[in-house]
Design a protein around this motif. Sequence first.
Motif, short mmCIF file in Angstrom:
data_model
loop_
_atom_site.label_atom_id
_atom_site.label_comp_id
_atom_site.label_asym_id
_atom_site.label_seq_id
_atom_site.Cartn_x
_atom_site.Cartn_y
_atom_site.Cartn_z
N SER A 163 0.84 -1.05 0.17
CA SER A 163 -0.13 -0.08 -0.03
C SER A 163 0.95 1.21 -0.08
O SER A 163 0.26 2.31 -0.33
N THR A 164 2.01 1.41 0.45
CA THR A 164 3.02 2.29 0.22
C THR A 164 3.57 2.69 -1.27
O THR A 164 4.25 1.93 -1.90
N LEU A 165 3.01 3.91 -1.64
CA LEU A 165 3.37 4.48 -2.76
C LEU A 165 4.65 5.31 -2.93
O LEU A 165 5.19 5.43 -3.84
N ALA A 166 4.79 5.89 -1.86
CA ALA A 166 6.14 6.76 -1.82
C ALA A 166 6.38 6.73 -0.46
O ALA A 166 5.79 6.62 0.44
N GLN A 167 7.98 6.83 -0.39
CA GLN A 167 8.78 6.81 1.17
C GLN A 167 10.00 7.36 1.10
O GLN A 167 10.68 7.46 0.16
N LEU A 168 9.95 8.22 2.09
CA LEU A 168 11.53 8.72 2.38
C LEU A 168 11.85 7.99 3.65
O LEU A 168 11.01 7.34 4.64
N SER A 169 13.01 7.27 3.71
CA SER A 169 13.64 6.69 4.92
C SER A 169 15.16 7.14 5.20
O SER A 169 15.89 7.31 4.75
N ALA A 170 14.75 7.72 6.54
CA ALA A 170 16.01 8.30 7.03
C ALA A 170 16.69 9.41 6.16
O ALA A 170 17.93 9.51 6.06
N ASP A 185 11.57 10.18 7.95
CA ASP A 185 10.98 9.30 7.68
C ASP A 185 9.61 9.49 7.14
O ASP A 185 8.69 10.35 8.04
N LEU A 186 8.92 9.20 6.00
CA LEU A 186 7.66 9.60 5.69
C LEU A 186 7.20 8.41 4.48
O LEU A 186 7.94 8.29 3.71
N SER A 187 5.94 8.41 4.77
CA SER A 187 5.57 7.27 3.83
C SER A 187 4.08 7.81 3.45
O SER A 187 3.35 8.56 4.20
#
Length: 302
Positions: free
Chosen positions: A6-13, A28-30
């Motif tokens: 379900s995650t379409l876009a993501q920032l990880s650290a 972090d952002l999803s």
Amino acid sequence: MADDDSTLAQLSAAAKRYGGTCALDGVDLSLRGGEVVALLGANGAGKSTAVGLLLGLLQPDAGRARLFGMPPSALAARRGAGVMLQAAGIPATLRVGELLQLTRSYYPAPRSVADCVALAGLEGLLGRRYGRLSGGQQRRVQFALAICGRPRLLFLDEPTTGLDIQAREQVWRAVRELVAQGSAVLLTTHYLEEAEALADRVVMLDAGRVAAEGSVAQIRARVVQQRIRCVSTLDAAVVAGWPQVRSAVRLDDTLEIVTAGAEAVVRRLLDEDSGLSELEVRRASLAEAFLELGREPLPEAA
């Protein structure tokens, strides 16, 4: 933060610096299908940098950005996203209909022109040159161009700036319709009532770090603050000195009180003024929560 279907876009650290300035510091952002995420923060908080990383316009110095599970610069990823930024760079001499046809040609299964016109409120504008439109009309055209490719993920940067109330509500209706169809929307806005009306989740950035995240109700709940209004003869200066009262002011015959414990204050008001009337108690708004949370120091980085 793990990827899932379900995650379409993501920032990880994700981290990004401009010279000696830290724009993002381990964010972090999803974004998931079927939700609106409002990205809030003062100027310089890191909102534009976060959007730039997710769109592939910038590269992180550390951490990772993903769009549909791919690097954001990948053409297949970009075709799944619609973008409405504050700076558009649209040719002023082209007519609105020509702009729509041109932008639609970039996508394999675009919306019909009629759908774009209805969603963005472009009735009567297709034959007009873009450069001759008002600022509000240009914003509506930009919104139509952002949604014409049926994006699974829509980036809206201050989408209703310059719009009148009717046009703003039309954009809100269109956003809700897109989300109901399963799209995700990342909304940056200075209109906190817009975030309150649309957002399923709020992410507040401060100095490049996440200061708070949650639903509108959860963000409000972090601010133990309520407002009391009533018609009373009590002296505002006296009430201001009561326990749990942060401020009390008089506007004509109305007393306005900000408190961290409304129940005790209301009980004392009723005890001390038998003629008190028109009592109203309301919770903190998102705008008040935003201001209050912005005063809280962020935890030190590990």
